[in-house]
Design a protein around this motif. Structure first.
Motif, PDB file in Angstrom:
ATOM      1  N   GLU A   1       4.441  11.145   1.574  1.00 59.21           N
ATOM      2  CA  GLU A   1       4.133   9.826   1.038  1.00 59.21           C
ATOM      3  C   GLU A   1       4.000   8.842   2.196  1.00 59.21           C
ATOM      4  OE1 GLU A   1       6.783   8.571  -2.056  1.00 59.21           O
ATOM      5  OE2 GLU A   1       6.534  10.445  -3.192  1.00 59.21           O
TER       6      GLU A   1
ATOM      7  N   LYS B   1       0.832  -1.203   0.000  1.00 61.92           N
ATOM      8  CA  LYS B   1       0.000   0.000   0.000  1.00 61.92           C
ATOM      9  C   LYS B   1       0.867   1.254   0.000  1.00 61.92           C
ATOM     10  CE  LYS B   1      -3.796   2.211   2.501  1.00 61.92           C
ATOM     11  NZ  LYS B   1      -4.703   2.125   3.676  1.00 61.92           N
ATOM     12  N   ARG B   2       0.527   2.207  -0.884  1.00 62.39           N
ATOM     13  CA  ARG B   2       1.285   3.455  -0.991  1.00 62.39           C
ATOM     14  C   ARG B   2       0.364   4.578  -1.415  1.00 62.39           C
ATOM     15  NH1 ARG B   2       4.211   5.919  -5.278  1.00 62.39           N
ATOM     16  NH2 ARG B   2       5.879   7.288  -4.507  1.00 62.39           N
ATOM     17  N   GLU B   3       0.521   5.735  -0.793  1.00 65.94           N
ATOM     18  CA  GLU B   3      -0.268   6.900  -1.177  1.00 65.94           C
ATOM     19  C   GLU B   3       0.588   8.153  -1.057  1.00 65.94           C
ATOM     20  OE1 GLU B   3      -2.981   8.616   2.000  1.00 65.94           O
ATOM     21  OE2 GLU B   3      -2.838   6.534   2.717  1.00 65.94           O
ATOM     22  N   THR B   4       0.254   9.161  -1.828  1.00 69.58           N
ATOM     23  CA  THR B   4       0.928  10.450  -1.744  1.00 69.58           C
ATOM     24  C   THR B   4      -0.115  11.529  -1.506  1.00 69.58           C
ATOM     25  OG1 THR B   4       0.762  10.907  -4.113  1.00 69.58           O
ATOM     26  CG2 THR B   4       2.690   9.663  -3.373  1.00 69.58           C
TER      27      THR B   4
ATOM     28  N   ARG C   1       4.175   1.369   8.880  1.00 72.13           N
ATOM     29  CA  ARG C   1       3.614   2.445   8.060  1.00 72.13           C
ATOM     30  C   ARG C   1       4.662   3.551   8.005  1.00 72.13           C
ATOM     31  NH1 ARG C   1      -1.483   6.343   9.733  1.00 72.13           N
ATOM     32  NH2 ARG C   1      -1.975   7.141   7.643  1.00 72.13           N
TER      33      ARG C   1
ATOM     34  N   ALA D   1       8.863  -0.874   5.284  1.00 70.01           N
ATOM     35  CA  ALA D   1       7.452  -0.820   4.887  1.00 70.01           C
ATOM     36  C   ALA D   1       6.720  -2.163   4.944  1.00 70.01           C
ATOM     37  CB  ALA D   1       7.312  -0.198   3.497  1.00 70.01           C
TER      38      ALA D   1
ATOM     39  N   THR E   1       3.822   4.677   2.914  1.00 68.59           N
ATOM     40  CA  THR E   1       4.062   3.363   2.323  1.00 68.59           C
ATOM     41  C   THR E   1       3.991   2.305   3.407  1.00 68.59           C
ATOM     42  OG1 THR E   1       5.589   4.404   0.742  1.00 68.59           O
ATOM     43  CG2 THR E   1       5.611   2.002   0.868  1.00 68.59           C
TER      44      THR E   1
END
Length: 269
Positions: A18, A2-5, A51, A47, A20
């Motif tokens: 970010e 899972k990764r978000e920016t 988190r 990661a 991850t």
């Protein structure tokens, strides 16, 4: 994985971040020669179990540029806002070099959210004359000045060092590429502001109210290698460790050793 920016709007700027991985939160605060990308070898390692939150300090790409450079005393408030924005109730802060200013000043906020702090090659806003014996400091400064001249002549970066330049030229070049992403940053003005904040006694770091690991690097020409132990002696619950044959950015140059020290620290929390 899972990764978000995202971007966090703050007074006068926006902060790029970010996230991850999943699990207990680790927040990484980079140094003057870096940005959120600096931690790629740590995010890749941690990661799968944690988190990992990386961000670029205000003024550092791709966060907002700040005319004249950012004020480092804004960093702690930015971190506090980011932690709240992400709904983090408890985290370990891993800070390198300039990130130490963020860590020491965030500790003064006494948010109760810190599970631990890793201070890597940094004393942050702790007064320089509290970082060791004056004679040892003077000798280290003289030797470091000579090494910095040699680095400049060789086209190197003081945050990598002569060994990294010779043994890992591709990594040294990558470090410079990351640094050059901040090409428009007024670094000398920022460095002067950071130096102006160096007024705290090491005992102020105890405001964090959590275990603290201070990592020093044997061949550092930016932060005296003996300073981490000096700080640790003054702060209850703090301990120091040394990475041998490493310059200022051991997290980049010696990631296996750096990550192992952090793993051991995390296991004890």
């Amino acid at each position: 994985m899972k990764r978000e920016t995202g971007r966090l709007e703050r007074p006068g700027c926006s902060i790029h971040y970010e996230v991850t991985g999943e699990g207990p939160a680790l927040v990484f605060a980079h140094g003057l020669g870096g940005n959120h990308m600096s931690w790629w070898q740590q995010v890749g390692h941690f990661a799968p179990r944690f988190r990992c939150i990386t961000f670029s300090h205000r003024g550092f790409w791709p966060s907002s540029a700040i005319p004249g450079g950012p004020e480092p005393d804004d960093y702690a408030g930015d971190l506090a806002a980011l932690v709240d924005h992400l709904g983090i109730e408890s985290f370990v802060l891993i800070a390198q070099s300039m990130g130490g200013w963020t860590a020491v000043e965030y500790a003064q906020l006494r948010t109760g959210k810190l599970r631990g702090i890793v201070m890597a090659a940094t004393g942050g806003s702790i007064a320089r004359d509290k970082l060791g014996d004056p004679a040892a400091l003077a000798a280290w400064e003289a030797a470091s000045a000579a090494t910095k001249q040699a680095l400049t002549a060789a086209g190197g970066h003081q945050a990598t060092g002569l060994r990294m330049l010779a043994e890992q030229p591709a990594m040294a070049l990558l470090y410079q590429h990351v640094d050059e992403a901040n090409a428009g940053l007024a670094k000398e003005a920022l460095r002067a502001r950071m130096n102006g904040m160096r007024r705290r006694p090491p005992e102020d770091l105890a405001a964090a109210g959590c275990p603290i690991l201070l990592i020093a690097n044997e061949e550092d020409v930016v932060m005296p290698p003996f300073a981490s132990a000096a700080i640790a002696r003054a702060v209850p619950g703090a301990r120091a460790a040394m990475i041998s044959q490493a310059g200022h950015s051991a997290y980049f140059e010696r990631p296996a050793e750096f990550n192992a020290l952090v793993d051991g620290f995390l296991a004890g929390l």
